[in-house]
Design a protein around this motif. Structure first.
Motif, mmCIF file in Angstrom:
data_model
loop_
_atom_site.group_PDB
_atom_site.id
_atom_site.type_symbol
_atom_site.label_atom_id
_atom_site.label_comp_id
_atom_site.label_asym_id
_atom_site.label_seq_id
_atom_site.Cartn_x
_atom_site.Cartn_y
_atom_site.Cartn_z
ATOM 1 N N UNK A 1 0.962 -1.264 -0.084
ATOM 2 C CA UNK A 1 0.054 0.068 -0.087
ATOM 3 C C UNK A 1 0.903 1.294 -0.051
ATOM 4 N N UNK A 2 1.877 1.107 0.870
ATOM 5 C CA UNK A 2 2.685 2.324 0.835
ATOM 6 C C UNK A 2 3.219 2.736 -0.596
ATOM 7 N N UNK B 1 -3.787 9.859 -2.710
ATOM 8 C CA UNK B 1 -3.763 8.401 -3.078
ATOM 9 C C UNK B 1 -3.930 7.264 -2.206
ATOM 10 N N UNK B 2 -4.292 7.754 -1.021
ATOM 11 C CA UNK B 2 -4.335 6.724 0.077
ATOM 12 C C UNK B 2 -5.721 5.871 -0.348
ATOM 13 N N UNK C 1 -7.715 -0.960 -7.655
ATOM 14 C CA UNK C 1 -7.608 0.220 -8.157
ATOM 15 C C UNK C 1 -6.259 0.405 -8.879
ATOM 16 N N UNK C 2 -5.994 0.689 -10.392
ATOM 17 C CA UNK C 2 -4.862 0.736 -10.912
ATOM 18 C C UNK C 2 -4.245 2.099 -10.350
ATOM 19 N N UNK C 3 -2.875 1.861 -9.999
ATOM 20 C CA UNK C 3 -1.968 2.850 -9.362
ATOM 21 C C UNK C 3 -0.551 2.545 -9.946
#
Length: 350
Positions: free
Chosen positions: A173-174, A292-293, A301-303
């Motif tokens: 996640x970070x 963005x968190x 979700x694409x990141x």
């Protein structure tokens, strides 16, 4: 706050002060509060009633029970007023004390009670005077004591306290919200920003879901040499609207709805140059967190990671809206916000 005497009288009890400390930044039931004291639950209920009547605590209905929390604004406003130049209408009847004007009589010595009531909040006249040195004890000169400046950066996010905390402890996640790969193993974290700056550090203390104490350093295009780490304190607290003291919840009131989290960083620094750098660095980090968190916490979700680019660019983009205030010339507050047009990048404009 209608009766200053009630407030001061409520604060004379050491037990009620302890209760306020327990519920200062969290909600607890009467049973949870009672478990911390060697007294009966009915006694604690009586203390809670006094605190609520004085406007120093409030309760929220959750199902068939009630949870209690201190009214921090009321306490801070009271202390600010009593620490002011005088206990007059202007000092005690302002917005810091709920904006409710006090009766003229309540502002005099008669309504305020005796000095013991006043000192219940203010403390003794010599509170800020050190005790005489004990000749049998090691001298103060044997200790290294100094004052350090600190940069304070904060932002509000829509994710819960637990989810936000995980954004700093789950490397997957970070990496997603920061935009670069982050490794985190055995408390040690590392990443390389897209312009080549290497960040290395260690979580010295992790207290879920609220506090992380970290020591970290960085270097451009190289690994930082150990020994130059700086200390930062990351605190994550629930965010939500607190009802007015006179607003009594109904028994069938809906449980508390999560309103997101407040993230605050206290970064110790040694020089004005470090302070200026850290303002920009934490504005960037918290700006990315805010933006963005929520998406980063949902794997579907694409990141994509941020593309590599040079550190310095010919044109600079605007610095994020921030509030920077000085204390003693070196204590800064930076409030990071979500920006579509640009960020501050570890001391450089993106």
């Amino acid at each position: 706050m209608r009766d200053i005497q009630k407030v001061l009288a409520a604060l004379t009890s050491p037990v009620r002060r302890e209760i306020l400390g327990l519920i200062w930044d969290r909600e607890l039931s009467a049973g949870e509060i009672a478990a911390a004291f060697p007294v009966t639950k009915p006694t604690i209920s009586q203390h809670l009633a006094v605190l609520r009547e004085a406007g120093l605590a409030e309760s929220t209905a959750v199902g068939t029970s009630r949870r209690y929390r201190a009214r921090r604004d009321a306490l801070r406003g009271l202390r600010a007023a009593l620490d002011g130049e005088a206990l007059g209408n202007e000092a005690l009847g302002n917005e810091a004390l709920d904006g409710e004007a006090l009766d003229g009589e309540a502002l005099g010595n008669e309504a305020l009670g005796n000095e013991a009531l006043g000192s219940a909040v203010l403390g003794s006249a010599g509170k800020w005077t050190n005790a005489d040195q004990d000749p049998t004890s090691p001298g103060r000169a044997s200790s290294d004591v100094r004052t350090k400046p600190v940069v304070v950066a904060s932002t509000d996010v829509d994710t819960s306290q637990a989810v936000t905390f995980a954004a700093f402890t789950d490397p997957v996640v970070y990496s997603r919200w920061l935009g670069v790969p982050v490794t985190l193993s055995d408390g040690r974290f590392a990443c390389t920003m897209e312009w080549g700056t290497n960040v290395r550090g260690r979580y010295e203390l992790v207290c879920p879901p609220e506090l992380i104490v970290m020591r970290w350093d960085f270097e451009d295009d190289n690994i930082p040499v150990p020994g130059g780490e700086m200390t930062g304190y990351l605190r994550i607290q629930p965010r939500g609207q607190e009802p007015h003291v006179d607003q009594e919840p109904h028994v069938d009131q809906e449980p508390h709805v999560d309103q997101g989290a407040h993230v605050e960083v206290h970064q110790l620094v040694d020089t004005p140059a470090q302070a200026a750098f850290m303002e920009g660095a934490w504005a960037m980090v918290l700006g990315r967190l805010k933006a963005g968190v929520a998406r980063a916490s949902h794997p579907a979700e694409p990141m994509p990671p941020r593309p590599a680019r040079p550190k310095h660019t010919p044109a600079t983009t605007p610095k994020p809206d921030s509030m920077i205030a000085g204390t003693s010339g070196r204590h800064s507050v930076v409030t990071a916000r979500d920006h579509a047009r640009g960020e501050i990048r570890l001391g450089e404009a993106e």
